[in-house]
Design an enzyme around this catalytic site. Structure first.
Site, PDB file in Angstrom:
ATOM      1  N   HIS A   1       0.820  -1.206   0.000  1.00  0.00           N
ATOM      2  CA  HIS A   1       0.000   0.000   0.000  1.00  0.00           C
ATOM      3  C   HIS A   1       0.852   1.253   0.000  1.00  0.00           C
ATOM      4  CE1 HIS A   1       0.448   1.779   4.052  1.00  0.00           C
ATOM      5  NE2 HIS A   1       0.813   0.566   4.381  1.00  0.00           N
ATOM      6  N   CYS A   2       0.193   2.350  -0.360  1.00  0.00           N
ATOM      7  CA  CYS A   2       0.728   3.691  -0.194  1.00  0.00           C
ATOM      8  C   CYS A   2      -0.455   4.534   0.252  1.00  0.00           C
ATOM      9  CB  CYS A   2       1.409   4.187  -1.477  1.00  0.00           C
ATOM     10  SG  CYS A   2       0.411   4.086  -2.976  1.00  0.00           S
ATOM     11  N   ALA A   3      -0.525   5.767  -0.100  1.00  0.00           N
ATOM     12  CA  ALA A   3      -1.652   6.595   0.337  1.00  0.00           C
ATOM     13  C   ALA A   3      -2.958   6.173  -0.343  1.00  0.00           C
ATOM     14  CB  ALA A   3      -1.361   8.075   0.071  1.00  0.00           C
TER      15      ALA A   3
ATOM     16  N   SER B   1       0.132   4.663  -7.170  1.00  0.00           N
ATOM     17  CA  SER B   1       1.423   4.973  -7.780  1.00  0.00           C
ATOM     18  C   SER B   1       2.588   4.206  -7.146  1.00  0.00           C
ATOM     19  CB  SER B   1       1.671   6.483  -7.724  1.00  0.00           C
ATOM     20  OG  SER B   1       2.846   6.832  -8.407  1.00  0.00           O
ATOM     21  N   ARG B   2       2.955   4.553  -5.916  1.00  0.00           N
ATOM     22  CA  ARG B   2       4.116   3.913  -5.279  1.00  0.00           C
ATOM     23  C   ARG B   2       3.921   2.420  -5.103  1.00  0.00           C
ATOM     24  NH1 ARG B   2       4.290   8.426  -0.614  1.00  0.00           N
ATOM     25  NH2 ARG B   2       2.089   8.363  -1.163  1.00  0.00           N
TER      26      ARG B   2
END
Length: 182
Positions: free
Chosen positions: A121-123, A127-128
């Site tokens: 996960h990221c925000a 993207s990441r």
């Protein structure tokens, strides 16, 4: 054309990747299984321990680790059996995520090979985290960048920033070169 005369695989230009990523977008949820036992999700998913238990998540990769980002970390999961791997990455086109590709792919591969379930996960899970999952599929599952993008896109809308796409293109080219020389 005989099989031995097939043209060599070429890493696609960034514009073709963007076109593929933007084609036929449809709503996707907060978390999606994009490969067997491999999930991409957002920060809210990563912070919902009861959901993670229900999904039987055993490993979490936080691609937005750190106090300036999503500050979960091993301590956050200490009351669970979840193993944690943090990557302190900014979602900026000038951030070099490349140095984290292999270590994160190794972490994911180790989890999956021991019958674990991994949330990356990221925000927002776009993207990441997507970049790290695509790199894993390329490094450990030997998919080309196009195949990795198509595989993930069957289950989730993702859109790595243009800097990350170029880093994935570089990885794709170097892996294609390795495949040709081995």
């Amino acid at each position: 054309m005989r099989p031995e005369e097939e043209p060599e695989y070429q890493t696609p230009p960034t514009c073709d990747l963007l076109s593929l990523l933007l084609r036929n977008r449809r709503p996707t949820g907060a978390v999606n299984e994009v490969w067997p036992n491999l999930y991409i999700g957002d920060a809210a998913t990563a912070q919902d321990k009861s959901l993670l238990v229900n999904l039987r998540i055993t490993h979490v990769v936080n691609a937005a680790d750190g106090v300036q980002h999503i500050d979960t970390g091993p301590l956050f999961y200490s009351d669970t059996n979840i193993l944690y791997h943090g990557v302190e990455a900014a979602d900026r086109k000038d951030f070099d995520l490349g140095p984290f590709f292999t270590e994160t792919a190794d972490f994911i591969h180790g989890a999956l090979s021991h019958k674990g379930k991994v949330l990356v996960h990221c925000a927002r899970g776009i993207s990441r985290s997507a970049t790290l999952v695509l790199a894993f599929l390329m490094i450990k599952e030997r998919l080309t960048l196009i195949d990795a993008v198509q595989t993930v896109r069957q289950h989730r809308n993702v859109l790595p920033n243009v800097g990350f796409l170029n880093q994935l293109r570089h990885l794709d080219s170097s892996l294609a070169l390795q495949r040709r020389t081995t």
